[in-house]
Motif scaffolding. Sequence first.
Motif, PDB file in Angstrom:
ATOM      1  N   ASP A 206      -8.855   0.468   5.009  1.00  0.00           N
ATOM      2  CA  ASP A 206      -7.757  -0.022   5.853  1.00  0.00           C
ATOM      3  C   ASP A 206      -7.377  -1.463   5.517  1.00  0.00           C
ATOM      4  O   ASP A 206      -6.222  -1.859   5.690  1.00  0.00           O
ATOM      5  CB  ASP A 206      -8.124   0.096   7.338  1.00  0.00           C
ATOM      6  N   LYS A 209      -4.418  -2.069   3.399  1.00  0.00           N
ATOM      7  CA  LYS A 209      -3.077  -1.927   3.970  1.00  0.00           C
ATOM      8  C   LYS A 209      -2.432  -3.282   4.213  1.00  0.00           C
ATOM      9  O   LYS A 209      -1.226  -3.369   4.413  1.00  0.00           O
ATOM     10  CB  LYS A 209      -3.136  -1.193   5.318  1.00  0.00           C
ATOM     11  N   GLU A 212       0.848  -3.980   2.536  1.00  0.00           N
ATOM     12  CA  GLU A 212       2.102  -3.498   3.117  1.00  0.00           C
ATOM     13  C   GLU A 212       2.484  -4.340   4.321  1.00  0.00           C
ATOM     14  O   GLU A 212       3.647  -4.559   4.604  1.00  0.00           O
ATOM     15  CB  GLU A 212       1.986  -2.035   3.563  1.00  0.00           C
ATOM     16  N   ARG A 226      -3.669  -3.421  -3.774  1.00  0.00           N
ATOM     17  CA  ARG A 226      -2.936  -2.273  -3.245  1.00  0.00           C
ATOM     18  C   ARG A 226      -3.507  -0.984  -3.831  1.00  0.00           C
ATOM     19  O   ARG A 226      -3.768  -0.896  -5.035  1.00  0.00           O
ATOM     20  CB  ARG A 226      -1.458  -2.401  -3.634  1.00  0.00           C
ATOM     21  N   ASP A 233      -3.788   7.944  -1.080  1.00  0.00           N
ATOM     22  CA  ASP A 233      -4.063   6.716  -0.322  1.00  0.00           C
ATOM     23  C   ASP A 233      -4.691   7.105   1.018  1.00  0.00           C
ATOM     24  O   ASP A 233      -4.005   7.567   1.933  1.00  0.00           O
ATOM     25  CB  ASP A 233      -2.734   5.977  -0.109  1.00  0.00           C
ATOM     26  N   ALA A 235      -5.865   5.322   3.398  1.00  0.00           N
ATOM     27  CA  ALA A 235      -5.400   4.566   4.568  1.00  0.00           C
ATOM     28  C   ALA A 235      -4.220   5.297   5.206  1.00  0.00           C
ATOM     29  O   ALA A 235      -4.140   5.415   6.440  1.00  0.00           O
ATOM     30  CB  ALA A 235      -5.006   3.148   4.162  1.00  0.00           C
TER      31      ALA A 235
END
Lengths: 405, 405
Positions: A206, A209, A212, A226, A233, A235
């Motif tokens: 997590d 993330k 993003e 990333r 992915d 997450a």
Amino acid sequence: MGPGPINADPRVLRAMSAQLVGQYDPAMTGYMNETMELYRQVFKTRNRQTLLVDGTSRAGIEAAIVSLVSPGDRVLVPIFGRFGHLLREIAERAGAEVHVIEKEWGQVFTEAEIASALRSVQPKLLAVVHGDTSTTVAQPLEGLGELCAKHGVLFYTDVTASLGGNPFDTDALGLDAVTAGLQKCLGGPSGSAPATFSPRAVEVIDSRKSIEAGIASSADEVHATRIRSNYLDLAMIFDYWGEKRLNHHTEATSMLYGARECARLLVEEGVDAAVERHRVHGAAMLAGVQGLGLATFGDLSHKMNNVVAVVIPDGVNGDAVRGELLEDFGIEIGTSFGPLHGKVWRIGTMGYNARKDAVLTTLAALETVLRRQGAAVVPGGGVDAAYQAYASSVVDTSADEGSAA
Amino acid sequence: MGPGPINADPRVLRAMSAQLVGQYDPAMTGYMNETMELYRQVFKTRNRQTLLVDGTSRAGIEAAIVSLVSPGDRVLVPIFGRFGHLLREIAERAGAEVHVIEKEWGQVFTEAEIASALRSVQPKLLAVVHGDTSTTVAQPLEGLGELCAKHGVLFYTDVTASLGGNPFDTDALGLDAVTAGLQKCLGGPSGSAPATFSPRAVEVIDSRKSIEAGIASSADEVHATRIRSNYLDLAMIFDYWGEKRLNHHTEATSMLYGARECARLLVEEGVDAAVERHRVHGAAMLAGVQGLGLATFGDLSHKMNNVVAVVIPDGVNGDAVRGELLEDFGIEIGTSFGPLHGKVWRIGTMGYNARKDAVLTTLAALETVLRRQGAAVVPGGGVDAAYQAYASSVVDTSADEGSAA
């Protein structure tokens, strides 16, 4: 009767023919939550993030590795068969700095050997196959969890070949990530990868993330951390399976029905009872091939319950035997890969095929075919030895048409 | 009756309950070759590399992009809806330098707009969604193939939402890569991604194998051009489906059975006849919602046959209408994403649901629910308008219980 994929349990196939529902239908959310809870029982874990990756077992492996490992991270892979090489390759493609230790096929590592490598490499992730069907042996995982925890190393294992047929306990082993498939002891088709992730693993995944979310401080940091795949992915997959139910892929509903039914079969039977069933039928098959006078390959003290490697006798054409078994008896057995290709057959007793009738029929057919191919066998020795193995076992092994239970 | 996934055709579900065979059983190789040939007809292509990626439609997209694009390569993505954003994100994660042009949702680009961007960006790959269910419109692809060929650009499109329900011809459009899914007009479940690749695309992808073959001259070159994924490495997937039948993943056999049946249904009906069926029922649904007095969203001259976006009338609770349709009538319709979330409903007429009884039942139920929710509707206007649309169409639209044909 190969090393997998094997015949699916008829209940699993029937479950897969159920009509679909929309992916945000409340019924679908219910199915997904039920599937998560069932797989917590199968994996023996309390991990909230226990779910399906939509792809074959290999997709589960890659999802775990690409989501846990950032480019440049060190990964330690002990290799004792074909699938260790796969873990190495996937980690390399994820940009990891991969360190390996290797063992002759058919053997496993001692805990001390892995501990020593772990201390010298100081990896972010220890990635090890549990049972490797290419060699039929399973790497003992006991003790490695404590070691990883002590050194701050994430601990991942691939149990595609072993889950449901061999003793395994995610939480007791201190594992951070475990991935599987349906096509071995779970009695389903390939195409869905059950997986579970510890809170520690979830935290690592997590945190990636933050990219993003705009928390990363530079473009280089974005590039470095990333997750390299969208489809795998974790997450995003956690948020899709979680309370947020955020859109990601469109769940492969029929495969979910199948995966759910695989877990239901195991939980109804009892996971420990299913492991014991695999032990009994695996022991009978082993006794049977030995009773025919055939030699086995690999360290039998670490042999998986659900598959045995049989040395192809000198002068016998292994492929001809396999072809005749398939053509005349409708029974498939496997060859192997790499250094074992053409040198051993692999015979499975797993999932729906971990049954007395399947074991005895295979031994009788194998004897017939071997004799026709001019191999020296002990007449009746296979079936007799299997019967004796069953007689000394304590569980009910009567053939059951309904389910594999 | 949502924008997909939708009810699967019962024939597809029955096909998926067939027993498995081993992945190197000659029968399995036969099934795979048959599936390749069927999808050549569905995609309208002579491409040898026409096969299934084992995962959802998103896995197909990522396989195409990650296998075609090396880190640093330029990719041009025209974005006119949600799935354009997905193509951008996947290309970014593959390490590409992504350039986008954007269009207001509901509209499409002119050929000149894409041509201008292509000339200025000079990308390695033009990646464009064909039909985007988020907005219900389809981007015309005519002319782009010639343009790409002239500029040495690879041309990829995602036809997940459109294939089988809208005119499409891979070879005539000059496409190098096309990926799809089963869960829209093909009448199957999500979980398998049919895809096709031109000889030019295959050459680009296969050249990246030189890394494994030791042809790369430096570690940097390996890092730069090796395909970043193992699971979605099309070079390996080509060799798995090809004459070599090299081991890669374990084929998701039940999904292959499903995908094969989807293609059989289309080919039996005739791909053009299936498109015409989608046109007729889509036109009837459009006439129906307009007949109820509802407004539609998006450029109707580029609307896909298989889905219509309906503006949620002021004062009407869109989710309450969807909930009541599902709860009381067992009919699911969709909302949308991003700027359209809560503003439109999306009603599909695709695959098995592109049927007269499904269209008329949905319109009658929608009228009932809208009236109960206090919305102004033209009484009987939806069904009447749909009947009129059917009367003016020339094909046989009688409901058929057996298949969607």
